[in-house]
Design an enzyme around this catalytic site. Structure first.
Site, mmCIF file in Angstrom:
data_model
loop_
_atom_site.group_PDB
_atom_site.id
_atom_site.type_symbol
_atom_site.label_atom_id
_atom_site.label_comp_id
_atom_site.label_asym_id
_atom_site.label_seq_id
_atom_site.Cartn_x
_atom_site.Cartn_y
_atom_site.Cartn_z
ATOM 1 C CG LEU A 194 -23.902 -3.361 -1.057
ATOM 2 C CD1 LEU A 194 -23.319 -4.681 -0.568
ATOM 3 C CD2 LEU A 194 -25.368 -3.552 -1.448
ATOM 4 C CB ALA A 209 -20.447 -3.609 -2.918
ATOM 5 C CE LYS A 210 -14.514 -2.196 -6.896
ATOM 6 N NZ LYS A 210 -14.252 -2.333 -8.355
ATOM 7 N N GLY A 211 -18.989 1.116 -2.005
ATOM 8 C CA GLY A 211 -19.954 2.165 -1.672
ATOM 9 C C GLY A 211 -21.340 1.912 -2.218
ATOM 10 C CE1 TYR A 224 -3.142 -2.931 0.316
ATOM 11 C CE2 TYR A 224 -3.528 -2.362 2.614
ATOM 12 C CZ TYR A 224 -3.788 -3.156 1.520
ATOM 13 O OH TYR A 224 -4.713 -4.178 1.630
ATOM 14 N N GLY A 250 -14.093 -5.270 1.538
ATOM 15 C CA GLY A 250 -15.079 -4.743 0.594
ATOM 16 C C GLY A 250 -16.515 -4.985 0.993
ATOM 17 N N PRO A 251 -16.861 -4.925 2.278
ATOM 18 C CG PRO A 251 -17.024 -4.263 4.513
ATOM 19 C CD PRO A 251 -16.027 -4.545 3.438
#
Length: 306
Positions: free
Chosen positions: A205, A201-203, A51, A198-199
């Site tokens: 959800l 989903a890139k925003g 990162y 990623g819970p």
């Protein structure tokens, strides 16, 4: 904050935890996000050597300097990178893993890492050599436990069979239900925990689901077309209520399965952090609600990731 055991280890992670990749390079801002996360009860921070080509580890290290005893720290290895050229190549060799941990420890300003993870992997790797490296690091006391970060079922099964991994980090959310089909029950049966990245989903959800989906769904998402994505987010936003925010709902969804030890979310601002901390005030997830959310989406399977 409730905590869940990581595999058979003596590490107990907060149910929601902070993925540090999105923190950015503003040290003061990143430190504030980390401090507020820890103050709220989050005890697991997840970073990686790749990162920002090591910069993220340095920033995290400075932020936790006086709070190391309060946290569980996770990092990753396997991408042999050149910081000056900003380039890297996959290298799961024993030599690189053992050098990588020394570099990470220096950047993080600590003498041990709680959870050290292989940052990828293919079935063509010398898996036994990688395992040997992690086992030696554990014996040396520079790592407490090790796991892998992978969405490749064939690789995951080999590590489950041949190693003492306590965790697998994989993308999992209500839109990406691939782990449900093949991995969650298998890992739970082998006493290996899932760290769900990623819970949100890139925003798509999150509390900003409609807005984000409109911007990001042009090329679809996994096996969903743009039309399907917009239709799903339209229905999903109907679940926003006084009982729980959409952010909280997304986090609760992935934590429903007992294999999942923690939902690892990213935050690039204090506001984003607070949106996810709404999880702490949410009404419990019910079986009926979980089933309704499943019915909105597809039970897609892993295809090319083998």
């Amino acid at each position: 904050m409730n905590k869940r055991q990581l595999g058979k280890s003596d590490l107990y992670l907060s149910e929601i935890s902070l993925g540090c990749m999105s923190l950015g390079t503003d040290e003061k801002k990143a430190s504030r996000i980390i401090d507020e996360a820890l103050d709220a009860g989050i005890n697991y921070l997840d970073t990686a050597d790749l990162y920002d080509f090591g910069r993220n580890e340095e920033i995290v290290g400075k932020a936790i300097k006086n709070r190391r005893q309060d946290i569980l720290l996770g990092s990753k290895v396997g991408n042999n990178f050149d910081r000056n050229k900003e380039d890297w190549f996959w290298d799961p060799s024993k030599e690189h893993i053992k050098k990588g941990v020394k570099d990470s420890l220096q950047r993080l300003g600590t003498d041990y890492i709680d959870l050290y993870q292989l940052h990828g992997g293919t079935i063509e790797d010398n898996i036994d050599e990688s395992i040997e490296a992690f086992e030696e690091l554990k014996q040396e006391g520079v790592i407490r436990e090790y796991g892998i970060s992978s969405i490749r079922p064939n690789v995951i099964r080999e590590y489950a069979k041949r190693s003492n991994i306590v965790s697998v980090m994989m993308q999992y959310n209500a839109l990406d239900r691939r782990p449900e089909e093949e991995m969650l029950d298998f890992l739970h049966g082998n006493d290996i925990s899932v760290l769900a990245r990623g819970p949100l989903a890139k925003g798509m959800l999150s509390d900003h689901a409609k807005e984000v989906a409109t911007k990001k769904a042009d090329d679809g998402f996994l096996q969903y077309s743009k039309e399907e994505m917009l239709a799903i987010t339209e229905q999903y936003t109907d679940y926003a209520s006084g009982e729980r925010s959409l952010n909280a709902l997304a986090l609760q969804y992935v934590l429903h399965h007992p294999a999942v030890a923690s939902a690892v979310f990213g935050a690039s601002s204090v506001d984003q952090l607070h949106e996810n901390l709404g999880y702490l005030e949410a009404a419990p997830m019910t079986e009926q609600l979980f089933g309704e959310l499943q019915a909105l989406t597809k039970p897609i399977k892993y295809d090319k990731h083998r």
